[in-house]
Design an enzyme around this catalytic site. Structure first.
Site, mmCIF file in Angstrom:
data_model
loop_
_atom_site.group_PDB
_atom_site.id
_atom_site.type_symbol
_atom_site.label_atom_id
_atom_site.label_comp_id
_atom_site.label_asym_id
_atom_site.label_seq_id
_atom_site.Cartn_x
_atom_site.Cartn_y
_atom_site.Cartn_z
ATOM 1 N N CYS A 74 0.692 -1.227 0.166
ATOM 2 C CA CYS A 74 -0.371 -0.268 -0.239
ATOM 3 C C CYS A 74 0.954 1.458 0.039
ATOM 4 O O CYS A 74 1.703 1.578 1.104
ATOM 5 C CB CYS A 74 -0.894 0.144 1.166
ATOM 6 S SG CYS A 74 -2.616 1.663 1.193
ATOM 7 N N CYS B 231 0.935 6.738 -41.265
ATOM 8 C CA CYS B 231 2.263 5.733 -41.171
ATOM 9 C C CYS B 231 3.248 6.731 -41.862
ATOM 10 O O CYS B 231 4.888 6.511 -41.635
ATOM 11 C CB CYS B 231 2.106 4.400 -42.191
ATOM 12 S SG CYS B 231 1.589 4.976 -43.611
#
Lengths: 458, 432
Positions: B138, B352
């Site tokens: 934690c 691209c």
């Protein structure tokens, strides 16, 4: 309107209840909410050398402004749009995006559903114009003065760009209000809430633009006067004349110029007071034909028919516009050429048409077969023209092409200090967006011209 | 139909999907709902000493999301249970009694003193839970008090805590690891050395979500101030997968069973975790966002996948991809791939070309014979996969291997035998 002896044709106002008419004339495409806009913006692929930008007559960086909507930079988005097209707000409402930017959106290939660029553009520009957030300011004053004739999209675009470049502009407007066709020519349901005037106010807010309403070229001043008094002139007076049917009896009662009627509709505060026929016939195939037909239907006409002498493919109105008319309850009849108005006691009762087709060499030809369509009103929407006889010596001074002003790629006329744009020049697309581009290009060229003169002078 | 039933450390559950120790397992009401929905097990929200901690009464959660508000990352500052230990233990006992076929695990966080292990471990075990999970991860609040991640970041403490718990526990002990470390292996080794039966990972990642754009203070905040939280959700999955794979492929930790946690939203995420070495998985953020019903998709998505792969049990999938994970230096430098564009699928967006031109190797055209057209230039393509990754059309761009001839980029012949960096002439360490 004195029709005493014969049975009056069925033309009257208030065919529908007031509330129904108000609802009919509410906005055709409501704006996108913020969540809708954010999600729609996410659909943009931000293409390389984006086809939408190439397809836009004003060359707006479409992926650029959508990217900014996506990041909640609405102000930046509006700046991207308005710096290329100061009427980006009106264009987002009236552009036939289905044949411009949205037609070439690569999403069409993938899923047959383009990014809704028009509505996104509206989302970005509305918030700026509605909130009066001024994004433009004038450069240092040049002391040069330019006369702009007309107050439509081409003229105001030109005036705004010139003012922002530091020049002083005087706009001569023959109408009561500036805006041109944005104010008088666009179907009411495409622009509600007086948007045209809000946009004009936004444009004029830059300052250094003096608008003189009710001032007509050829009546109150001549082109020669302007050339004498100003450093440069821009002509954007549009086409004030409408083509008539040339059927000999075109002035019969019940034959109405669609452009004039649309203008009355736009200016009418209470549309239920406008008279409309029970049976309405529209002759033409462009946007004006669609607009007047749909609006007649919205006013309560029972039967509205558009008769066009060619086929659906050849109509000037886009497919989407045609579909809008059809779903609004308008009937579209193709391959019908008006032959004769049929009168009853001097008043229109029907139109006789000849069926047409294309012959083997592709020319339109009558087939010798005829039909008659009943009508209380015939709207003529078969094109507009420049009314040269009302413009004084203008035509004599300028080189014309196709009865419009000949201009070069910078929208310069045959005169060294006169530019022109919008519907009055040859070779345009007769769209608001191309008029805006004309004005912009002319202003940029005028600025170059004036600065050259200033350099020489110094 | 494949068998989804799972056995982890001998603990049986009808499927490998457990709820992680977190807000969804705070009390019986929630856990009952989860089990009704079909979850295989639950790790109860971390128990601590009485008196219980208190939580803030302001925002405990913050998220990052896309434009349609789909959550991509999640952050929380909720502490361990804020209810008295006795209340939790009574509910756990009842839940385990009511749901004997489901796994129920007690997550614990206790001070590093033998007395506390001696006192609490037997008391908790008495509820009938199947295992302990030590919360050593934690990252917020508890760590300021020397617990949670404060322990999990120091291997020596991990070992000591594990030993402490093991000493008093008769049931298996799972050690939950924090990702807020430079290297996950020392903590895993420490857990193993302490006698851990398994590890679970990852806990949440230290994080601040953003600032409030109006106040220019951190968000979320309590009364104008914020404290870092634990990041979780889809964004942390790759971090979890890396750490799991490291433990699964390292010789000295490979035999340590792993319960995979981190970014599991749908069954494909579970496949990732399982194939990279997790024997079962735990979920929290996805149910925080979508509720317990997602178990339907997790279960039958995994089931259909196993069927398609001809696998009859989850165990056949576990660790399947681990042998494919290696160090960079062992990658085959003789293997040549080139990007390839299927022109029938290409929508001509040109992304691209744009990215290759701007940030990569200028290996994609934008025009062929004067027409807009995007084609890979093999002479320039290094096979980086950037264009394939960002192409918006699935299947349009792919990587293709060159297995013969020469590489048009280097002009070198394609060699079929493997050669890696360890033998490369440019490697100054070669042969050392």
């Amino acid at each position: 309107m004195g029709m005493t002896e014969q049975a009056p044709a069925d033309i009257r106002p208030g065919r529908l209840g007031k509330a129904e008419i108000v609802a009919n004339f509410s906005e055709m495409h409501p704006p996108l909410s913020r969540p809708e806009a954010l999600i729609e913006a996410d659909r943009c692929y931000f293409c390389f050398d984006a086809p939408c930008t190439t397809a836009c007559p004003t060359g707006i960086d479409v992926p650029g402004f959508i990217q900014k909507i996506r990041s909640d930079n609405v102000r930046g988005s509006a700046q991207t749009i308005l710096s290329e097209n100061i009427m980006g707000g009106m264009c987002s409402r009236v552009c036939p995006t289905e044949v411009l930017c949205e037609q070439v959106c690569v999403r069409n290939t993938l899923e047959d559903r383009p990014v809704r660029i028009g509505l996104l553009q509206r989302y970005a520009t509305d918030s700026i114009i509605e909130n009066g957030l001024q994004l433009f300011q004038r450069k240092e004053s040049t002391g040069k003065r330019i006369a702009v004739v007309g107050a439509g999209p081409a003229s105001l675009s030109c005036a705004h760009r010139l003012a922002s470049l530091g020049h002083r502009v005087t706009v001569f407007n023959r109408d009561e209000k500036p805006g041109g066709l944005n104010e008088y020519g666009i179907a009411a349901y495409k622009t509600v809430d007086d948007f045209a005037q809000k946009e004009v106010d936004y444009i004029l807010e830059i300052g250094s633009i003096d608008v003189r309403n009710g001032a007509s070229l050829g009546v109150d001043f001549s082109l020669a006067d302007l050339r004498k008094e100003y450093d440069a002139v821009f002509l954007g007076f549009g086409m004030a004349g409408v083509n008539d049917l040339s059927l000999g009896n075109g002035l019969a009662k019940g034959v109405i110029d669609a452009v004039e009627y649309i203008s009355r509709l736009r200016q009418a505060a209470d549309k239920s007071e406008l008279p409309v026929g029970r049976k309405v016939l529209v002759i033409g195939g462009g946007m004006t034909a669609i607009d007047v037909a749909v609006q007649s239907k919205f006013l309560g006409a029972e039967e509205v028919t558009i008769a066009y002498r060619r086929g659906a493919q050849q109509m000037g109105a886009s497919r989407l516009e045609q579909e809008h008319a059809l779903t609004s309850g308008v009937c579209i009849r193709h391959w019908l050429a008006p032959e004769r108005l049929l009168l009853s006691a001097g008043r229109l009762s029907a139109v006789r048409f000849e069926h047409t087709h294309l012959n083997s060499s592709g020319k339109l030809q009558g087939s010798g077969e005829y039909c008659e369509l009943d009508a209380d009103i015939v709207f003529t929407a078969i094109g507009q023209r420049v009314l040269w006889d009302t413009l004084g010596d203008t035509a004599k001074l300028l080189e014309l092409a196709q009865a419009r002003i000949a201009v070069d790629e910078n929208r310069k006329t045959s005169l060294p200090d006169v530019w022109a744009g919008g519907d009055c020049v040859d070779g345009g697309e007769d769209l608001t967006v191309s008029a805006v581009q004309d004005g912009k290009l002319a202003a940029i060229d005028i600025d170059r011209y004036l600065r050259r003169i200033m350099d020489v002078g110094e | 139909m494949a068998n989804l039933s799972s056995e982890f450390l001998g603990i049986k559950s009808p499927n490998p999907f457990w709820l992680a120790s977190a807000p969804p397992t705070d009390k019986a009401y929630n856990v009952n709902r989860a089990f009704e929905a079909g979850w295989g097990g639950a790790v109860w929200k971390t128990l601590g000493e009485d008196p219980p901690i208190v939580n803030v009464s302001g925002p405990r959660y913050g998220v990052s999301y896309g434009n349609d508000r789909r959550v991509s990352g999640f952050n929380n500052i909720e502490l361990i249970t804020d209810r008295p230990l006795g209340v939790n233990l009574a509910e756990m006992r009842q839940v385990k009694r009511d749901w004997s076929d489901r796994a129920l695990v007690a997550s614990v966080m206790l001070p590093m003193e033998e007395a506390s292990w001696a006192r609490y471990v037997p008391m908790i075990e008495d509820t009938g839970v199947d295992a302990f999970e030590l919360n050593l991860g934690c990252p917020h609040g508890m760590s300021e008090r020397g617990m949670g991640a404060a322990v999990g970041q120091v291997p020596e403490y991990i070992q000591r805590a594990t030993e402490g718990c093991k000493k008093y526990a008769c049931i298996p002990v799972i050690v939950k690891l924090t990702p807020n470390v430079a290297d996950i292996l020392p903590p895993a080794r420490a857990a193993r050395a302490g006698g851990a039966d398994a590890v679970s990972l990852i806990n949440t990642v230290n994080s601040i979500m953003r600032v409030d754009y109006d106040t220019l203070s951190m968000y979320p905040a309590t009364d104008g101030m914020g404290s870092h939280g634990g990041y979780c959700g889809p964004g942390v999955k790759p971090i979890a997968l890396h750490m799991i794979a490291e433990i699964a492929r390292s010789r000295d930790t490979a035999d340590l069973p792993i319960s995979g946690i981190g970014g599991i939203t749908d069954w494909r995420d579970a496949v990732d975790h399982l194939a990279l070495g997790a024997a079962n998985v735990q979920v929290c953020t996805a149910v925080m966002v979508y509720g317990f019903k997602i178990i339907d998709d997790l279960r039958d998505g995994l089931n259909n996948f196993l069927d398609e792969k001809g696998m009859s049990a989850v165990s056949e999938l576990v660790g399947k991809a681990v042998p494919s994970v290696t160090d960079w230096q062992y990658l085959n430098l003789n293997h040549i791939e080139k990007a390839s564009i299927n022109q029938d699928l290409c929508i001509s967006c040109g992304r691209c070309h744009l990215v290759c031109e701007d940030v990569s190797h200028q290996a994609i055209t934008c025009e062929v014979n004067g027409e807009r057209c995007f084609e890979v230039i093999d002479e320039a393509c290094v096979g980086c996969n950037l264009c394939v990754s960002i192409c918006p059309v699935e299947g349009c761009m792919t990587m293709k291997q060159l297995s013969s001839g020469t590489d048009p980029r280097t002009g070198q012949a394609i060699v079929n035998e493997k050669a890696d960096w360890t033998t490369h002439p440019n490697n100054p360490m070669r042969g050392k």
